[in-house]
Design a protein around this motif. Structure first.
Motif, mmCIF file in Angstrom:
data_model
loop_
_atom_site.group_PDB
_atom_site.id
_atom_site.type_symbol
_atom_site.label_atom_id
_atom_site.label_comp_id
_atom_site.label_asym_id
_atom_site.label_seq_id
_atom_site.Cartn_x
_atom_site.Cartn_y
_atom_site.Cartn_z
ATOM 1 N N LEU A 163 0.855 -1.191 0.000
ATOM 2 C CA LEU A 163 0.000 0.000 0.000
ATOM 3 C C LEU A 163 0.890 1.240 0.000
ATOM 4 O O LEU A 163 1.665 1.455 0.932
ATOM 5 C CB LEU A 163 -0.898 0.015 1.240
ATOM 6 N N LYS A 171 -3.930 4.457 4.391
ATOM 7 C CA LYS A 171 -3.322 3.122 4.261
ATOM 8 C C LYS A 171 -3.464 2.304 5.546
ATOM 9 O O LYS A 171 -3.839 1.133 5.506
ATOM 10 C CB LYS A 171 -1.838 3.267 3.874
ATOM 11 N N SER A 172 -3.159 2.922 6.679
ATOM 12 C CA SER A 172 -3.225 2.187 7.948
ATOM 13 C C SER A 172 -4.662 1.830 8.307
ATOM 14 O O SER A 172 -4.934 0.747 8.839
ATOM 15 C CB SER A 172 -2.593 3.020 9.070
ATOM 16 N N ILE A 175 -5.577 -1.282 6.157
ATOM 17 C CA ILE A 175 -4.993 -2.565 6.561
ATOM 18 C C ILE A 175 -5.602 -3.036 7.881
ATOM 19 O O ILE A 175 -5.738 -4.240 8.117
ATOM 20 C CB ILE A 175 -3.454 -2.479 6.644
ATOM 21 N N THR A 192 2.114 6.812 10.548
ATOM 22 C CA THR A 192 2.851 5.556 10.381
ATOM 23 C C THR A 192 4.306 5.866 10.069
ATOM 24 O O THR A 192 4.611 6.486 9.051
ATOM 25 C CB THR A 192 2.234 4.715 9.242
ATOM 26 N N HIS A 196 4.046 -2.084 8.278
ATOM 27 C CA HIS A 196 3.258 -3.093 8.998
ATOM 28 C C HIS A 196 2.785 -4.134 7.989
ATOM 29 O O HIS A 196 2.459 -3.806 6.845
ATOM 30 C CB HIS A 196 2.047 -2.470 9.685
ATOM 31 N N ASP A 213 1.729 -2.272 4.726
ATOM 32 C CA ASP A 213 1.385 -0.849 4.871
ATOM 33 C C ASP A 213 2.693 -0.066 4.903
ATOM 34 O O ASP A 213 3.419 -0.087 5.889
ATOM 35 C CB ASP A 213 0.588 -0.651 6.170
ATOM 36 N N SER A 314 -12.947 2.810 4.167
ATOM 37 C CA SER A 314 -12.523 1.861 5.202
ATOM 38 C C SER A 314 -13.375 1.993 6.453
ATOM 39 O O SER A 314 -13.379 1.095 7.299
ATOM 40 C CB SER A 314 -11.047 2.098 5.558
#
Length: 338
Positions: A163, A171-172, A175, A192, A196, A213, A314
């Motif tokens: 990602l 992104k975080s 995921i 971040t 990850h 991630d 998300s």
């Protein structure tokens, strides 16, 4: 703590010394030489272990030395060999000679091993030096020194999907929605600061996707700006890239996409040719009046780059199933190694 690089010195074990000894037995006053050889030193070996995902356990170690061989003994007894020192490393570890930069090994498969420093040879005992003219030699060899080398270890994550995108592109959050990974999530850029990994279950089957991630990239990342080099190297081993763009942001969408594509191209041209999917995020934050226009803008950008696009949220889960399905299809079409 995620540590993806380490520098250390490895030293093979020294060989054991040979022995000077003579046979001593009743009624044999002048027994011949029977000094045994020394044992060989142990090797330093790197072995890939699945239970490791960072180099943290190596980061603070400066010198690793294998066990030396035992000395030879009388009665032609050879000394025991030194034990090998086996150092576990995570899959995706690249091993380099620190002095020359030469790549000594690329460790990717569990159980794969690389000998980085061989142990020294054991010294010969005096029994080895007996000749017809010198039946009682009083010399033996010392054990040889083990190899010594300074290494640089670099971890490049192995994942099916990487990602990528600007900081705060979602992104975080994504995921954490599609896997059990729980990176820190907040509404400010650079939340971040380390990669990850998350495992995505595909339906009821045993098939899975490993998703990485990658921390946000900014302009100049290929030159190391914003820790760009540290982040970009983790993209190299991802089979497919998912480029996330925030649909709720005011900045021109095409410019944001082109900026990241340019950074990938500048860092490694092969990365720019890696199959990728354009993912519009934060659809829940887009107002009803702007929704159609933002989706059309996303579709136009995808057409311009000749890739497919998916819009998701998300938070609400909208479009998530379509995204996972598309990523699974793309990964299955790619070879295991890229």
């Amino acid at each position: 703590m995620f540590i993806d690089s380490a520098r250390l010195t490895v030293i093979g074990g020294r060989g054991g010394n040979g022995c000077v000894s003579f046979r001593r037995e009743k009624y044999v006053p002048r027994g011949g030489p029977n000094g045994g050889d020394g044992g060989r030193g142990g090797d330093v070996i790197l072995r890939v272990e699945e239970g490791y995902n960072t180099l943290l356990h190596i980061h603070h170690r400066r010198v690793i030395r294998a066990e030396r061989g035992r000395h030879g003994q009388g009665s032609n007894k050879t000394g025991a060999s030194g034990k090998d020192f086996v150092l576990p490393v995570p899959p995706g570890t690249v091993v380099r000679n620190a002095a020359t930069g030469e790549v000594l090994g690329d460790l990717t498969e569990p159980g794969q091993e690389l000998i980085v420093a061989r142990g020294g040879r054991g010294g010969r005992g005096n029994a080895r030096f007996a000749t017809p003219t010198n039946r009682a030699p009083r010399k033996a060899e010392e054990g040889g020194a083990g190899e010594e080398l300074e290494l640089e270890l670099e971890l490049k994550l192995l994942a099916d999907v990487g990602l990528i995108g600007l900081p705060n592109a979602g992104k975080s959050t994504l995921i954490s929605r599609i896997s059990a990974a729980r990176p820190k999530v907040a509404s400010y850029p650079f939340t971040t600061l380390e990669p990850h990994l998350g495992v995505v279950q595909l339906g009821d089957a045993m098939d899975t996707l490993v998703v990485a991630d990658i921390p946000g990239l900014i302009e100049g990342a290929h030159e190391g700006v914003g820790l760009g080099h540290q982040f970009l190297r983790h993209v190299e081993r991802c089979r497919v890239l998912a480029h996330l763009v925030d649909l709720s942001a005011e900045e021109e969408l095409a410019e944001r996409i082109d900026g990241i594509r340019a950074e990938l191209e500048a860092y490694d041209a092969a990365l720019a040719r890696r199959p990728w999917l354009l993912v519009g995020t934060k659809l829940d934050a887009v107002t009803a009046g702007e929704r159609t226009g933002r989706l059309e803008e996303l579709a136009a950008a995808a057409t311009a780059h000749e890739v497919r696009a998916v819009a998701i949220s998300s938070v609400t889960g909208e479009g998530i199933e379509d995204l996972i399905g598309e990523l699974a299809r793309m990964v299955s079409a790619q070879p295991v190694e890229v």
